[in-house]
Design an enzyme around this catalytic site. Structure first.
Site, PDB file in Angstrom:
ATOM      1  N   GLN A   1       0.803  -1.219   0.000  1.00 35.24           N
ATOM      2  CA  GLN A   1       0.000   0.000   0.000  1.00 35.24           C
ATOM      3  C   GLN A   1       0.840   1.275   0.000  1.00 35.24           C
ATOM      4  O   GLN A   1       0.326   2.334  -0.355  1.00 35.24           O
ATOM      5  CB  GLN A   1      -0.953  -0.001   1.195  1.00 35.24           C
ATOM      6  CG  GLN A   1      -2.011  -1.096   1.103  1.00 35.24           C
ATOM      7  CD  GLN A   1      -2.976  -1.064   2.253  1.00 35.24           C
ATOM      8  OE1 GLN A   1      -2.776  -1.747   3.248  1.00 35.24           O
ATOM      9  NE2 GLN A   1      -4.033  -0.282   2.137  1.00 35.24           N
TER      10      GLN A   1
ATOM     11  N   ARG B   1       3.437   0.107  13.303  1.00 36.16           N
ATOM     12  CA  ARG B   1       3.121  -1.216  12.769  1.00 36.16           C
ATOM     13  C   ARG B   1       3.213  -1.151  11.246  1.00 36.16           C
ATOM     14  O   ARG B   1       2.527  -0.352  10.608  1.00 36.16           O
ATOM     15  CB  ARG B   1       1.711  -1.642  13.193  1.00 36.16           C
ATOM     16  CG  ARG B   1       1.308  -2.978  12.599  1.00 36.16           C
ATOM     17  CD  ARG B   1      -0.077  -3.430  13.030  1.00 36.16           C
ATOM     18  NE  ARG B   1      -0.424  -4.622  12.258  1.00 36.16           N
ATOM     19  CZ  ARG B   1      -1.503  -4.747  11.499  1.00 36.16           C
ATOM     20  NH1 ARG B   1      -2.396  -3.769  11.402  1.00 36.16           N
ATOM     21  NH2 ARG B   1      -1.720  -5.859  10.814  1.00 36.16           N
TER      22      ARG B   1
ATOM     23  N   HIS C   1       0.645  -9.174   5.011  1.00 35.64           N
ATOM     24  CA  HIS C   1      -0.460  -8.238   4.789  1.00 35.64           C
ATOM     25  C   HIS C   1      -0.865  -8.320   3.318  1.00 35.64           C
ATOM     26  O   HIS C   1      -0.783  -7.351   2.576  1.00 35.64           O
ATOM     27  CB  HIS C   1      -0.056  -6.821   5.192  1.00 35.64           C
ATOM     28  CG  HIS C   1      -1.219  -5.907   5.462  1.00 35.64           C
ATOM     29  ND1 HIS C   1      -1.313  -5.140   6.599  1.00 35.64           N
ATOM     30  CD2 HIS C   1      -2.343  -5.650   4.742  1.00 35.64           C
ATOM     31  CE1 HIS C   1      -2.442  -4.433   6.564  1.00 35.64           C
ATOM     32  NE2 HIS C   1      -3.077  -4.735   5.437  1.00 35.64           N
TER      33      HIS C   1
ATOM     34  N   ASN D   1      -2.458 -10.350   8.794  1.00 36.56           N
ATOM     35  CA  ASN D   1      -3.420  -9.280   8.910  1.00 36.56           C
ATOM     36  C   ASN D   1      -4.736  -9.707   8.260  1.00 36.56           C
ATOM     37  O   ASN D   1      -4.783  -9.991   7.063  1.00 36.56           O
ATOM     38  CB  ASN D   1      -2.906  -8.017   8.209  1.00 36.56           C
ATOM     39  CG  ASN D   1      -3.866  -6.857   8.355  1.00 36.56           C
ATOM     40  OD1 ASN D   1      -3.917  -6.210   9.405  1.00 36.56           O
ATOM     41  ND2 ASN D   1      -4.655  -6.591   7.326  1.00 36.56           N
ATOM     42  N   GLU D   2      -5.773  -9.782   9.071  1.00 35.02           N
ATOM     43  CA  GLU D   2      -7.138 -10.017   8.607  1.00 35.02           C
ATOM     44  C   GLU D   2      -7.291 -11.240   7.699  1.00 35.02           C
ATOM     45  O   GLU D   2      -7.578 -11.137   6.498  1.00 35.02           O
ATOM     46  CB  GLU D   2      -7.664  -8.769   7.873  1.00 35.02           C
ATOM     47  CG  GLU D   2      -7.708  -7.536   8.756  1.00 35.02           C
ATOM     48  CD  GLU D   2      -8.261  -6.304   8.068  1.00 35.02           C
ATOM     49  OE1 GLU D   2      -8.540  -5.325   8.772  1.00 35.02           O
ATOM     50  OE2 GLU D   2      -8.426  -6.320   6.829  1.00 35.02           O
TER      51      GLU D   2
ATOM     52  N   ASN E   1      -8.581  -5.217  14.335  1.00 32.41           N
ATOM     53  CA  ASN E   1      -8.799  -4.179  13.338  1.00 32.41           C
ATOM     54  C   ASN E   1     -10.293  -3.890  13.309  1.00 32.41           C
ATOM     55  O   ASN E   1     -11.080  -4.730  12.875  1.00 32.41           O
ATOM     56  CB  ASN E   1      -8.330  -4.629  11.950  1.00 32.41           C
ATOM     57  CG  ASN E   1      -6.831  -4.825  11.871  1.00 32.41           C
ATOM     58  OD1 ASN E   1      -6.109  -4.632  12.845  1.00 32.41           O
ATOM     59  ND2 ASN E   1      -6.354  -5.202  10.699  1.00 32.41           N
TER      60      ASN E   1
ATOM     61  N   TYR F   1     -13.397  -0.740  12.753  1.00 25.10           N
ATOM     62  CA  TYR F   1     -13.693   0.588  12.233  1.00 25.10           C
ATOM     63  C   TYR F   1     -15.119   1.034  12.509  1.00 25.10           C
ATOM     64  O   TYR F   1     -15.392   2.227  12.587  1.00 25.10           O
ATOM     65  CB  TYR F   1     -13.477   0.605  10.713  1.00 25.10           C
ATOM     66  CG  TYR F   1     -12.039   0.433  10.285  1.00 25.10           C
ATOM     67  CD1 TYR F   1     -11.250   1.530   9.957  1.00 25.10           C
ATOM     68  CD2 TYR F   1     -11.458  -0.836  10.192  1.00 25.10           C
ATOM     69  CE1 TYR F   1      -9.943   1.390   9.556  1.00 25.10           C
ATOM     70  CE2 TYR F   1     -10.146  -0.985   9.794  1.00 25.10           C
ATOM     71  CZ  TYR F   1      -9.385   0.129   9.481  1.00 25.10           C
ATOM     72  OH  TYR F   1      -8.068  -0.033   9.085  1.00 25.10           O
TER      73      TYR F   1
ATOM     74  N   GLU G   1      -5.677  -1.683  14.038  1.00 22.48           N
ATOM     75  CA  GLU G   1      -6.111  -0.717  13.023  1.00 22.48           C
ATOM     76  C   GLU G   1      -7.402  -0.062  13.480  1.00 22.48           C
ATOM     77  O   GLU G   1      -8.300  -0.740  13.995  1.00 22.48           O
ATOM     78  CB  GLU G   1      -6.374  -1.358  11.653  1.00 22.48           C
ATOM     79  CG  GLU G   1      -5.154  -1.769  10.872  1.00 22.48           C
ATOM     80  CD  GLU G   1      -5.519  -2.321   9.497  1.00 22.48           C
ATOM     81  OE1 GLU G   1      -6.629  -2.015   8.996  1.00 22.48           O
ATOM     82  OE2 GLU G   1      -4.710  -3.069   8.936  1.00 22.48           O
TER      83      GLU G   1
ATOM     84  N   GLU H   1      -5.526   1.910  -1.356  1.00 18.58           N
ATOM     85  CA  GLU H   1      -6.516   1.169  -0.569  1.00 18.58           C
ATOM     86  C   GLU H   1      -7.111   0.012  -1.382  1.00 18.58           C
ATOM     87  O   GLU H   1      -8.318  -0.067  -1.630  1.00 18.58           O
ATOM     88  CB  GLU H   1      -7.592   2.111  -0.048  1.00 18.58           C
ATOM     89  CG  GLU H   1      -7.154   2.953   1.140  1.00 18.58           C
ATOM     90  CD  GLU H   1      -6.880   2.113   2.394  1.00 18.58           C
ATOM     91  OE1 GLU H   1      -7.382   0.972   2.480  1.00 18.58           O
ATOM     92  OE2 GLU H   1      -6.144   2.604   3.273  1.00 18.58           O
ATOM     93  N   TRP H   2      -6.212  -0.866  -1.827  1.00 13.40           N
ATOM     94  CA  TRP H   2      -6.601  -2.118  -2.450  1.00 13.40           C
ATOM     95  C   TRP H   2      -7.582  -1.898  -3.597  1.00 13.40           C
ATOM     96  O   TRP H   2      -7.292  -1.143  -4.509  1.00 13.40           O
ATOM     97  CB  TRP H   2      -7.135  -3.090  -1.383  1.00 13.40           C
ATOM     98  CG  TRP H   2      -6.175  -3.268  -0.243  1.00 13.40           C
ATOM     99  CD1 TRP H   2      -6.326  -2.836   1.037  1.00 13.40           C
ATOM    100  CD2 TRP H   2      -4.869  -3.873  -0.292  1.00 13.40           C
ATOM    101  NE1 TRP H   2      -5.216  -3.150   1.799  1.00 13.40           N
ATOM    102  CE2 TRP H   2      -4.311  -3.783   1.008  1.00 13.40           C
ATOM    103  CE3 TRP H   2      -4.117  -4.494  -1.295  1.00 13.40           C
ATOM    104  CZ2 TRP H   2      -3.051  -4.287   1.326  1.00 13.40           C
ATOM    105  CZ3 TRP H   2      -2.850  -4.997  -0.978  1.00 13.40           C
ATOM    106  CH2 TRP H   2      -2.340  -4.899   0.312  1.00 13.40           C
TER     107      TRP H   2
END
Length: 461
Positions: free
Chosen positions: A19, A76, A122, A168-169, A298, A300, A364, A421-422
């Site tokens: 990213q 991180r 990630h 990650n996730e 993570n 939001y 996150e 952002e992907w």
């Protein structure tokens, strides 16, 4: 009860290699699955890719300067597997140029009083492994290659790095990459993502075993995993919707956290998925259970959950931000899946502690202001909605720690920088620093100053 976070509380910022780094061929790097995927027409919302991103492969010293000036004590970031072992496999050569680059970055962080928290994976699987044997779909091969990669990182960085995150996730890796096809490698299947998720759990557990067996005693670090989840609220108090909220937790979080912290898959997941959900052997679950020394979260947003629908991935529930009275849960972000609701964040922290009894790190948390990408930089940096979000969410952490007794050890903001952002490309800006994606120029936003002041005032001396 203190009204401040403890003096050893960690706070800082998060990024990820693909990213922000750019420089896709520098110093021997070979493609990850995100390189061909992002270069395929129609895969990325704005038609962009990570070839330049934030140019952090070259500007890493600027990033560290931003971190040092922010007052943060933790950073991180993720390592690029296809830089460190460009072809990815256990018989493939290690790229010492990448090792040396990351060691310089880590050493400079420490010199500036910033603790590195390093994520091993990630989402950027070496493309060679995907081509060679199917990547995460091939249990026997991918576990060995991931553990070899992890061992390489422990060996070369473990004298400096004391905080490790394996994945990650894994929900996003498996569901979006192998279920819906919206993320690399773009597979659509109602079977593959269950296999990938299972293999991710095993790869995590065997990497942790390698760390504990071979490195932890001499290096003195800790290791865990970062899982994504939102607070799941029943739409109303009907038994069906209360059950749906429990089911939503099981399908988003429980199917990863329960094996790792409790030693089994949730019953509701096994019942609904049946034979498509792989089983752990007795030897495997003995290694999986207890394989995370903290729970990285993570998070939001929060959502209302209703029973119904045929969306098996989420446990046959439906989500909404709209209350029964027609009002919205909170402030709408740029991305459709995020509205602000800090009480839900506090409730989620309590839920995780009550259910898993593991120390928590918020790995996150952040907010992309709606329409920010359309603004000139001098207006984009006046990010009032992001400041309000962080004010509410940081206070939720403070309340969880000081009033509820939840052992939240750190809070990590997504993100230090606006970045790639992907599948959204560059349209969604999460950073506290504005990035000009043509030049790489960085300009701090008002939220950067807000967070510096907030944590200076709320961490005990």
């Amino acid at each position: 009860m203190s009204d401040r976070l403890p003096s050893d509380f960690l706070w800082g910022y998060a990024t990820a290699s693909y990213q922000i780094e750019g420089s896709p061929t520098a110093h021997g790097r070979l493609p990850s699955i995100w390189d061909p995927f992002s270069h395929t027409a129609g895969k990325i919302k704005d038609g962009t890719n990570g070839d330049f991103a934030c140019d952090s492969w070259h500007r890493w010293d600027e990033d560290i300067a931003l971190l040092e000036s922010s007052g943060a004590n933790l950073y991180r970031f993720s390592l690029s597997w296809s830089r460190i072992i460009p072809k990815g496999g256990r018989e493939d050569p290690v790229n010492m140029a990448a090792i040396e680059h990351y060691r310089r970055l880590i050493a400079d962080l420490l010199k500036n009083g910033i603790k590195p928290m390093v994520t091993l994976y990630h989402w950027d699987l070496p493309q060679t492994l995907h081509d060679r044997y199917g990547g995460w779909l091939n249990k026997e091969e991918i576990i060995q290659d991931f553990v070899n990669y992890a061992r390489t990182c422990f060996k070369h960085f473990g004298d400096l790095v004391k905080d490790w995150v394996t994945h990650n996730e894994p929900w996003c890796i498996s569901v979006l990459g192998y279920g819906t096809g919206t993320f690399a490698p773009g597979h659509k299947s109602n079977t593959e993502h269950w296999i990938v998720a299972h293999n991710l759990i095993l790869a995590h557990a065997y990497a942790v075993k390698a760390y504990r067996d071979e490195f932890q005693a001499s290096q003195g670090g800790k290791i865990g995993i970062s899982l994504n989840c939102q607070w799941e609220m029943p739409y109303d108090d009907s038994p069906e919707n209360i059950a749906a909220a429990h089911r939503a937790f099981a399908f988003k979080l429980g199917r990863f956290a329960d094996p790792i912290f409790k030693g089994y898959y949730p019953e509701v997941v096994k019942e609904l998925i049946g034979g498509r959900l792989p089983d752990f052997t007795a030897d495997e679950i003995a290694i999986v259970k207890g394989s995370s020394e903290f729970l990285g979260l993570n998070a939001y947003t929060s959502q209302f959950v209703m029973d119904g629908g045929d969306d098996e991935i989420h446990g046959k529930v439906k989500y909404t931000f709209t209350r029964p009275d027609g009002s919205q849960l909170g402030k709408q972000a740029q991305v459709p899946w995020l509205q602000s609701y800090a009480p839900g964040f506090r409730a989620l922290l309590n839920y995780l502690w009550e259910n898993y009894r593991a120390p928590l790190y918020v790995t996150e948390n952040g907010f992309p202001v709606k329409g920010e990408n359309d603004l000139p930089v001098e207006k984009a940096v006046l990010d009032i909605d992001r400041i309000q979000y962080f004010k509410e969410y940081a206070n939720a952490v403070l309340q969880a720690v000081t009033e509820d007794g939840v052992p939240v050890k750190g809070y990590i903001v997504w993100s230090l920088l606006d970045n790639f952002e992907w599948a959204d490309g560059f349209e969604s800006r999460f950073g506290v620093t504005h990035v000009d994606f043509k030049t790489g120029t960085r300009t701090t936003k008002a939220s950067y100053d807000f967070l510096k002041a907030w944590f200076a005032a709320h961490i005990a001396i």
